[in-house]
Write an enzyme that holds these catalytic residues in place. Sequence first.
Site, short mmCIF file in Angstrom:
data_model
loop_
_atom_site.label_atom_id
_atom_site.label_comp_id
_atom_site.label_asym_id
_atom_site.label_seq_id
_atom_site.Cartn_x
_atom_site.Cartn_y
_atom_site.Cartn_z
N PRO A 71 9.10 -5.53 3.15
CG PRO A 71 10.15 -3.50 2.70
CD PRO A 71 9.43 -4.61 2.03
N GLY A 79 2.32 -3.31 5.01
CA GLY A 79 2.44 -4.75 4.84
C GLY A 79 1.58 -5.54 5.81
N GLY A 80 1.66 -5.19 7.09
CA GLY A 80 0.86 -5.91 8.09
C GLY A 80 -0.63 -5.75 7.86
CB SER A 81 -2.73 -2.79 7.13
OG SER A 81 -2.44 -2.12 8.33
CB SER A 82 -1.46 -5.40 2.65
OG SER A 82 -1.94 -5.80 1.39
CG ASP A 109 -3.11 2.06 7.19
OD1 ASP A 109 -3.81 3.08 7.32
OD2 ASP A 109 -1.87 2.09 7.13
CE LYS A 120 -1.55 1.72 3.82
NZ LYS A 120 -1.09 3.14 3.78
CB ALA A 176 8.65 -1.22 10.66
CB ALA A 177 8.87 -0.73 4.85
N GLY A 178 6.41 1.53 5.97
CA GLY A 178 5.49 2.51 5.41
C GLY A 178 4.75 2.01 4.19
#
Length: 292
Positions: free
Chosen positions: A98, A105-108, A140, A12, A100-102
């Site tokens: 990656p 990733g976790g939300s997706s 997110d 995202k 904690a990359a902005g």
Amino acid sequence: MTDAATDFAPAKVNLSLRVGPPRADGYHPLDSLVVFADWGDTLSAYPADTLTLSLTGPGAEGLQSDPQNLVLKAAYALRAAADQPELGAHLTLDKHLPVAAGLGGGSSDAAAALRVLNRVWDLGFSIKQLAEIGTVVGADVPACVHARPLRMQGIGERVTPLIAWPALHGVIVHPGAPVPTGPVFKAYDATSPQPLSAGAPMLAGDLEAALNRLALDGNDLEAPAIAHCPVIESALAALKRQPGARLVRMSGSGASCLALFETPESADRAARLIAHEHPDWTSRAVVFGGAA
């Protein structure tokens, strides 16, 4: 139940991000133009007696210390919404983005869990319903459930899919430094941000129209993120040096940055050059999907 299913969890990216002052509950109101790349993680699921999660892929190591990550949180939330606590599944997350990359990733990943388990468990929830369930998982997650160009407002729960937005060629660069959101928002709050205005409609039919719209808004968190993590400025500079880069910006609260290009060839060339110059960074040519 379905025997097994797989879902894609795309990166995202915030092409623009305006942030208002914190509300009484501490959350910040946002107004962001969000798109999703053709690069991401993959989540597979098949029915089982319990809920379990396995991690594979190059990014798995960064999640090993967090066995109760957002994927399982999403699975529990979906099971509760269905009022079927007996449902189980074995999930396998092939992690490439990656941490904690902005890049959300976790939300997706959590959104992919909602979509894939909705199919595996034959629950029949609509995308809109899954997005509503996602609000209890993370701010997110509703946007990531839709996974298409959209405007994200409120604290992330107000999602409006765009009716006109082009597919865009781009490069995502992550300079390797994790950026916790807390210090970035704290530094931003010290600048005394103003309440958000309504803003112009987020519509575009081609690259030039998209660039004109994006010129109206930047990323309010870029400066405080650079102050906290100066390598972000180096990543932005590396992208700005690339021939054909039309727009360069940080995504989310960092540290990932992006550039937009007119052609896939120029994006590929830029990604390769940055990877050669900075082999310890992640540099990826992508396509940001357009409105369906």
